[in-house]
Design a protein around this motif. Structure first.
Motif, PDB file in Angstrom:
ATOM      1  N   ASN A 353       0.849  -1.189   0.000  1.00 35.13           N
ATOM      2  CA  ASN A 353       0.000   0.000   0.000  1.00 35.13           C
ATOM      3  C   ASN A 353       0.888   1.242   0.000  1.00 35.13           C
ATOM      4  OD1 ASN A 353      -2.903   0.871   0.305  1.00 35.13           O
ATOM      5  ND2 ASN A 353      -2.034   1.982   2.036  1.00 35.13           N
ATOM      6  N   PRO A 354       0.547   2.304  -0.721  1.00 35.23           N
ATOM      7  CA  PRO A 354       1.446   3.459  -0.812  1.00 35.23           C
ATOM      8  C   PRO A 354       1.632   4.207   0.505  1.00 35.23           C
ATOM      9  CG  PRO A 354      -0.661   3.945  -1.856  1.00 35.23           C
ATOM     10  CD  PRO A 354      -0.643   2.474  -1.573  1.00 35.23           C
ATOM     11  N   ARG A 355       0.771   3.971   1.447  1.00 34.52           N
ATOM     12  CA  ARG A 355       0.885   4.629   2.752  1.00 34.52           C
ATOM     13  C   ARG A 355       0.807   3.590   3.855  1.00 34.52           C
ATOM     14  NH1 ARG A 355      -3.900   7.936   5.654  1.00 34.52           N
ATOM     15  NH2 ARG A 355      -2.846   8.309   7.640  1.00 34.52           N
ATOM     16  N   ASP A 356       1.638   3.701   4.875  1.00 34.56           N
ATOM     17  CA  ASP A 356       1.553   2.812   6.029  1.00 34.56           C
ATOM     18  C   ASP A 356       0.313   3.169   6.836  1.00 34.56           C
ATOM     19  OD1 ASP A 356       3.874   1.412   5.453  1.00 34.56           O
ATOM     20  OD2 ASP A 356       5.144   2.818   6.562  1.00 34.56           O
ATOM     21  N   LEU A 357      -0.576   2.208   6.971  1.00 32.56           N
ATOM     22  CA  LEU A 357      -1.816   2.428   7.709  1.00 32.56           C
ATOM     23  C   LEU A 357      -1.778   1.688   9.040  1.00 32.56           C
ATOM     24  CD1 LEU A 357      -4.424   1.937   4.827  1.00 32.56           C
ATOM     25  CD2 LEU A 357      -3.712   4.111   5.839  1.00 32.56           C
ATOM     26  N   SER A 358      -2.186   2.349  10.096  1.00 31.25           N
ATOM     27  CA  SER A 358      -2.288   1.707  11.399  1.00 31.25           C
ATOM     28  C   SER A 358      -3.606   0.946  11.495  1.00 31.25           C
ATOM     29  CB  SER A 358      -2.222   2.750  12.512  1.00 31.25           C
ATOM     30  OG  SER A 358      -3.370   3.586  12.471  1.00 31.25           O
ATOM     31  N   ARG A 359      -3.725   0.099  12.518  1.00 31.68           N
ATOM     32  CA  ARG A 359      -4.999  -0.591  12.738  1.00 31.68           C
ATOM     33  C   ARG A 359      -6.128   0.422  12.909  1.00 31.68           C
ATOM     34  NH1 ARG A 359      -1.256  -3.536  15.447  1.00 31.68           N
ATOM     35  NH2 ARG A 359      -1.209  -5.813  15.162  1.00 31.68           N
ATOM     36  N   GLU A 360      -5.846   1.493  13.645  1.00 28.08           N
ATOM     37  CA  GLU A 360      -6.869   2.498  13.903  1.00 28.08           C
ATOM     38  C   GLU A 360      -7.321   3.175  12.609  1.00 28.08           C
ATOM     39  OE1 GLU A 360      -4.841   1.302  17.379  1.00 28.08           O
ATOM     40  OE2 GLU A 360      -3.976   2.218  15.565  1.00 28.08           O
ATOM     41  N   GLU A 361      -6.381   3.433  11.712  1.00 30.35           N
ATOM     42  CA  GLU A 361      -6.737   4.053  10.432  1.00 30.35           C
ATOM     43  C   GLU A 361      -7.555   3.104   9.561  1.00 30.35           C
ATOM     44  OE1 GLU A 361      -3.091   7.223   9.757  1.00 30.35           O
ATOM     45  OE2 GLU A 361      -2.711   5.079   9.490  1.00 30.35           O
ATOM     46  N   ILE A 362      -7.234   1.814   9.615  1.00 31.38           N
ATOM     47  CA  ILE A 362      -8.022   0.827   8.880  1.00 31.38           C
ATOM     48  C   ILE A 362      -9.434   0.763   9.446  1.00 31.38           C
ATOM     49  CG2 ILE A 362      -8.236  -1.628   8.320  1.00 31.38           C
ATOM     50  CD1 ILE A 362      -5.153  -1.748   8.333  1.00 31.38           C
ATOM     51  N   GLU A 363      -9.551   0.827  10.760  1.00 29.55           N
ATOM     52  CA  GLU A 363     -10.874   0.868  11.384  1.00 29.55           C
ATOM     53  C   GLU A 363     -11.674   2.070  10.890  1.00 29.55           C
ATOM     54  OE1 GLU A 363     -11.055   0.501  15.616  1.00 29.55           O
ATOM     55  OE2 GLU A 363      -9.566  -1.107  15.691  1.00 29.55           O
ATOM     56  N   GLU A 364     -11.000   3.223  10.783  1.00 25.55           N
ATOM     57  CA  GLU A 364     -11.687   4.433  10.332  1.00 25.55           C
ATOM     58  C   GLU A 364     -12.200   4.289   8.895  1.00 25.55           C
ATOM     59  OE1 GLU A 364      -8.955   7.635  10.828  1.00 25.55           O
ATOM     60  OE2 GLU A 364      -8.869   7.440  13.019  1.00 25.55           O
ATOM     61  N   ILE A 365     -11.420   3.612   8.036  1.00 21.50           N
ATOM     62  CA  ILE A 365     -11.866   3.382   6.657  1.00 21.50           C
ATOM     63  C   ILE A 365     -13.103   2.504   6.641  1.00 21.50           C
ATOM     64  CG2 ILE A 365     -11.238   2.430   4.412  1.00 21.50           C
ATOM     65  CD1 ILE A 365      -8.305   3.131   5.088  1.00 21.50           C
ATOM     66  N   TYR A 366     -13.077   1.408   7.430  1.00 22.03           N
ATOM     67  CA  TYR A 366     -14.269   0.565   7.521  1.00 22.03           C
ATOM     68  C   TYR A 366     -15.470   1.371   8.005  1.00 22.03           C
ATOM     69  CZ  TYR A 366     -11.969  -4.044   6.922  1.00 22.03           C
ATOM     70  OH  TYR A 366     -11.330  -5.145   6.421  1.00 22.03           O
ATOM     71  N   GLU A 367     -15.245   2.230   9.007  1.00 18.75           N
ATOM     72  CA  GLU A 367     -16.338   3.054   9.550  1.00 18.75           C
ATOM     73  C   GLU A 367     -16.947   3.936   8.459  1.00 18.75           C
ATOM     74  OE1 GLU A 367     -17.817   3.527  12.449  1.00 18.75           O
ATOM     75  OE2 GLU A 367     -16.610   2.483  13.945  1.00 18.75           O
ATOM     76  N   ARG A 368     -16.091   4.548   7.649  1.00 18.10           N
ATOM     77  CA  ARG A 368     -16.576   5.430   6.589  1.00 18.10           C
ATOM     78  C   ARG A 368     -17.352   4.655   5.529  1.00 18.10           C
ATOM     79  NH1 ARG A 368     -13.352  10.022   4.076  1.00 18.10           N
ATOM     80  NH2 ARG A 368     -15.514  10.670   3.923  1.00 18.10           N
ATOM     81  N   ALA A 369     -16.926   3.410   5.287  1.00 17.80           N
ATOM     82  CA  ALA A 369     -17.582   2.595   4.261  1.00 17.80           C
ATOM     83  C   ALA A 369     -18.884   1.976   4.749  1.00 17.80           C
ATOM     84  CB  ALA A 369     -16.640   1.498   3.766  1.00 17.80           C
ATOM     85  N   LEU A 370     -19.144   2.026   6.069  1.00 21.24           N
ATOM     86  CA  LEU A 370     -20.406   1.519   6.597  1.00 21.24           C
ATOM     87  C   LEU A 370     -21.575   2.404   6.151  1.00 21.24           C
ATOM     88  CD1 LEU A 370     -19.945   0.268  10.277  1.00 21.24           C
ATOM     89  CD2 LEU A 370     -20.529  -1.083   8.265  1.00 21.24           C
TER      90      LEU A 370
END
Length: 370
Positions: A353-370
């Protein structure tokens, strides 16, 4: 890395010739019930019979292939004395066939090969006849297998998994339902986009990725209006081929890591998961690869609002194909997001992935996609 591939109407009929040339005496034909029902497995079987190659059909393959199905297929391979494999279908039969090949020479559980470059022995010859346009399993070094007990998808990545031959015939695509056409097309688009922004991209993978995006942007809307047009079907097949040549060598990123987690827990269609995640991952990654995302947006958004962001262009494109809703409409619940993020965080696809994502950032992406 790329296999030999033959493109064009009638390519399917070459299966027997290639099986014979590869020294296959009795092979395992891996497919699924849906592909058998519309006749494509039998069409390949006729080509094999004409070439004097005998075969046993194994069609116990789910839409998301499971480890148990791979192991059962390997048992059939051994019991029937096979010395080669032909896969006919979409990504599921092809990934299952790859898994069967790995197990057939090792005798080990397929899940023990999870990760990158962990397949020590070359599997038997493999010929692929794709009946969808999107997964690119017919040319890639990836296999995604479901771990039923762990409720996760396992990524196996190895040069040993690149098939020997891919026969790319547009005619089998004409029997795809509309939803499958859309989901597989978005899968190809996601492969191309993630390969283009991958931190392992190269000038060669860039060429393939951009051509795939260009072809998809024009052919996908048109083929939904004219599903029997072989020229349009061939364009989507070429888009999948170019995307596969790109991502098999440059890998993918967070969209696939997150989609694998969703597929493992909820057993959802992979392409639909990609479609509902892609715009939000682009937003999260944008600053790390803005020039590349802007170029993607310019290709995909021709004729749209020139001020629209790349994420907005992607969102508009998937809506134009009839993909609406959110992850929650697929049954994803907020309480599962931490577990999903944990699975995505350890997926090998996240490494490029072009950017290092933390677990918290991945959670935020899932939240936005909900």
């Amino acid at each position: 890395m790329a296999p030999e591939f033959v493109c064009g109407q009638g390519a399917l009929d070459l299966a027997g010739r290639y099986a014979h040339n590869l020294g296959m005496r009795h092979l395992l034909l891996v497919t699924d019930p849906g592909v058998r029902a519309v006749g494509w497995a039998e069409a390949v079987g006729e080509s094999l019979t004409e070439a004097g190659v005998s075969f046993t059909i194994y069609d116990s393959v789910s839409p998301n292939p499971r480890a148990g199905e791979v192991m059962a297929g390997a048992e059939v391979y051994w019991s029937e004395g096979c010395n080669g494999i032909v896969a006919v279908g979409g990504g599921s039969p092809m990934d299952c066939a790859k898994g069967i090949g790995i197990v057939s020479v090792s005798g080990r559980d397929i899940l023990s090969f999870e990760g990158v470059d962990r397949v020590p022995l070359p599997p038997p010859p493999l010929i692929c006849v794709p009946t969808t346009a999107g997964t690119s399993a017919d040319i890639s070094q990836f296999a995604i297998i479901g771990d039923e007990e762990g409720r996760r998808k396992v990524a196996i990545i190895s040069k040993a998994l690149v098939p020997d031959v891919s026969l790319l015939d547009p005619e089998p695509l004409t029997t795809m339902p509309r939803d499958l056409t859309v989901d597989s097309g978005i899968d190809a688009l996601t492969h191309a986009i993630e390969a283009y922004v991958s931190n392992a991209s190269s000038p060669i993978t860039d060429l393939h990725a951009l051509e795939s995006i260009r072809l998809t942007s024009k052919a996908m809307p048109a083929v939904l209006e004219n599903p029997d047009d072989l020229n349009l079907r061939f364009s989507t097949l070429l888009a999948s081929l170019h995307a596969g040549l790109a991502f098999s060598n440059a890998s993918v990123g967070a969209v696939h890591a997150m989609a694998h987690a969703l597929g493992g827990v909820y057993d959802l269609a992979h392409g639909r998961c990609n479609a509902l995640l892609l715009e939000y991952v682009i937003e999260a990654n944008y600053e790390a690869a803005s020039i590349r995302y802007d170029r993607i947006g310019a290709i995909l958004g021709q004729g749209q609002d020139e001020w629209m962001s790349p994420a907005g262009v992607v969102a508009a494109f998937r809506r134009s194909l009839g993909i609406s809703g959110t992850l929650s409409t697929l049954g994803v619940t907020r309480d599962m997001i931490p577990a999903l993020a944990e699975r995505a965080y350890v997926d090998p696809c996240l490494a490029t992935n072009p950017r290092d994502l933390s677990r918290e950032e991945i959670e935020e992406i899932y939240e936005r996609a909900l």
